[in-house]
Design an enzyme around this catalytic site. Structure first.
Site, PDB file in Angstrom:
ATOM      1  NE  ARG A  82      17.228  26.452  12.556  1.00 41.44           N
ATOM      2  CZ  ARG A  82      18.362  26.592  13.227  1.00 41.44           C
ATOM      3  NH1 ARG A  82      19.531  26.424  12.620  1.00 41.44           N
ATOM      4  NH2 ARG A  82      18.344  26.896  14.505  1.00 41.44           N
ATOM      5  CB  CYS A 111      21.582  32.826  16.922  1.00 40.47           C
ATOM      6  SG  CYS A 111      22.993  31.720  16.967  1.00 40.47           S
ATOM      7  CD  GLN A 138      28.297  32.557  14.688  1.00 43.40           C
ATOM      8  OE1 GLN A 138      28.442  32.420  13.492  1.00 43.40           O
ATOM      9  NE2 GLN A 138      27.736  31.635  15.449  1.00 43.40           N
ATOM     10  N   GLY A 142      26.226  31.629  22.313  1.00 43.99           N
ATOM     11  CA  GLY A 142      25.638  30.949  21.159  1.00 43.99           C
ATOM     12  C   GLY A 142      25.614  29.446  21.327  1.00 43.99           C
ATOM     13  CG  HIS A 236      25.570  35.732  17.591  1.00 44.54           C
ATOM     14  ND1 HIS A 236      26.214  35.535  18.794  1.00 44.54           N
ATOM     15  CD2 HIS A 236      25.137  34.512  17.190  1.00 44.54           C
ATOM     16  CE1 HIS A 236      26.161  34.238  19.096  1.00 44.54           C
ATOM     17  NE2 HIS A 236      25.518  33.606  18.147  1.00 44.54           N
ATOM     18  CG  ASN A 309      23.602  35.278  21.105  1.00 46.63           C
ATOM     19  OD1 ASN A 309      23.946  36.368  21.563  1.00 46.63           O
ATOM     20  ND2 ASN A 309      23.890  34.141  21.696  1.00 46.63           N
TER      21      ASN A 309
END
Lengths: 335, 335
Positions: A82, A111, A138, A142, A236, A309
């Site tokens: 990422r 997410c 969250q 998750g 989430h 999520n």
């Protein structure tokens, strides 16, 4: 992921599934047929056009670069690539242009970050985002099915003796391996792990800032995130406080959000209308509500966003990236 | 409240309990004996020195002013008088001086505000608080036993079919009278009710700002609060982002918090040490952790505070006010 591929129109000639040796031979139902799971080995990608990876950062780091070099478009759900400046991090509604000239490796976001950014992107376009403070809610899914299982097991253990939780008898609380604390009837301000550089933030919290800066293209955006696990199953939520360059009246913000594909505004407090994670679960849209200006400050907004999520926060966004790659001809399918 | 009176040293010659006619004759255990509940009638206060009221704003507005006029010190847990400029709003560790010259009417704060302010007061003294953003994680007991009951009933109804919650089949979700939504496996960004003036905030959220300004004595403090109900039983948590006039390094903040009576610092991320509502339940201290500066900004702090909403957030703080009144001779007991 497979269910979302079934729901949508990606023209798949053949679906192949890879996993660790443990899952070898398992059969995934797909479009009335079954796909047998194969073990991931070197050269797994031969004959494929496009790969969707959801196997964690370590596996992705090893398995995807050779495939990308061989011309397979790899879309990765893990955090492995990422922050690589060469790899686009894409939310199709927000920054599809980042796909142009991609190096066959495309990253899917975190997410909670995706949920928050879907709400922030139209506001940034309209008013110019200047700073961001978030606190998340969250769900246990998750961190996968094992998180859900641990919550449900703890609820079962505590069943009938919930009232004793108010006492100081903490020794009796169930503690599991996944969360390391009681997650039933509790909230844990600790997701993933401590940042190794000692910033005091968790790695999950740093993702919010890093991904917001990259996806929105604001390299110096100040972001302060708090990531909290709550005893929910799917969905989430994130409480957002944002400041802007231009006046950002709540009514105008609501209009900008309503016009944005992938967002549904659920926001009429007098009517008891506000977003919740359970309302977002199973839907593709990110729900946004509680949109308001602080008293006397029209360059700030508070809002609350909820997303599934497992869908927009993960599989759906990855499949949407694949659709964009295929429809824009950003790959050359050989099949 | 009665349990906390039992635990602590307030010199009570006689305890009298009042309630609505529905509870008439109920017996409350107290110090090995029982106290019969009487119906609240006009003149209920004759012969008493001090009253602790926890009956809601409407009852307090009617019952307390005549008692205060007759010389009885009334400490009120409701929101009825909190914003009355003549009535002190007191957290004993923070602003005991506000009791001097009190008009026999003293207000106890909101449960989430008390939790947040216990963490903020020592930081304000040291660094000078400039602005505040909060997001809360409030337990179902915040609205009484009926809130806890509704959560447990919904968990029971959903037992064994929790996995179906991820689907879009929202019709099957249990909805109760107390929350008006499914609270099991959900979070609700809506506490109490919409502000009638259309600010977009809930009344619960406005309390955070109003009470922070009054208790800390910062009339123009900008506060943006988001109040969220979560499926926990006891213990409120609040995620805090605060900015300061002076540099506020996390290590110094930790020292200031550690030295403050009523606060316990639980903050070593590398060690997995952070506060949770369940750890705070049943304890008197407010637990504070996750204390950190945003990258490059030493005039801001993020932190996470957890308190027992039934103890420090309500009954304990009221009894502490009573203790202060008695020990400082701020009333003239006639008994």
């Amino acid at each position: 992921m497979v269910r979302i591929l079934e729901e949508r129109g990606l023209p798949i000639a053949e679906l192949v599934a890879f996993a660790s040796p443990r899952s070898e031979g398992q059969r995934l139902p797909f479009r009335g047929d079954h796909v047998a799971v194969r073990t991931l080995t070197d050269g797994w990608y031969h004959g494929l056009d496009l790969a969707l990876a959801s196997a964690g950062a370590a596996v992705s780091r090893q398995a995807l670069p050779p495939a990308a070099s061989a011309g397979i478009v790899c879309i990765d759900n893990s955090s492995a690539f990422r922050m690589d400046p060469a790899v686009p991090l894409v939310i199709p509604e927000i920054n599809p242009e980042a796909l142009v000239g991609h190096p066959n490796l495309i990253a899917n976001g975190n997410c909670t970050a995706i949920t928050a950014l879907m709400a922030l992107a139209p506001l940034h376009r309209r008013f110019g985002l200047r700073s961001l403070v978030t606190s998340s809610y969250q769900s246990t899914s998750g961190i996968g099915q094992k998180g859900v299982r641990e919550l449900l097991e703890q609820l079962e253990k505590l069943r009938g003796q919930e009232e004793s939780l108010a006492g100081p008898d903490a020794g009796a609380l169930p503690v599991g391996e996944v969360f390391g604390r009681t997650i039933a009837f509790n909230v844990l301000p600790f997701c993933e792990r401590a940042d190794l550089e000692g910033s005091g933030f968790t790695t999950e919290e740093l993702k919010m800032g890093n991904e917001a800066r990259k996806v929105l293209g604001i390299p110096d955006l100040p972001v302060v995130a708090t990531a909290v696990r709550v005893p929910t199953l799917v969905g989430h939520a994130v409480s957002i406080y944002a400041t802007f360059d231009a006046p950002a009246h709540a009514a105008e913000a609501r209009r900008a959000l309503s016009a944005f594909s992938g967002v549904r505004v659920v926001d009429d407090l007098a009517d008891g209308s506000y977003p919740t994670p359970l309302a977002a679960a199973g839907t593709d849209d990110v729900l946004v509500g509680r949109i308001r200006n602080p008293a006397g400050d029209d360059r700030a907004l508070a809002l609350f966003a909820c997303g599934d999520n497992l869908r927009k926060g993960a599989a759906l966004n990855a499949v949407q990236i694949a659709e964009l790659v295929v429809s824009k001809g950003l790959t050359a399918p050989s099949a």
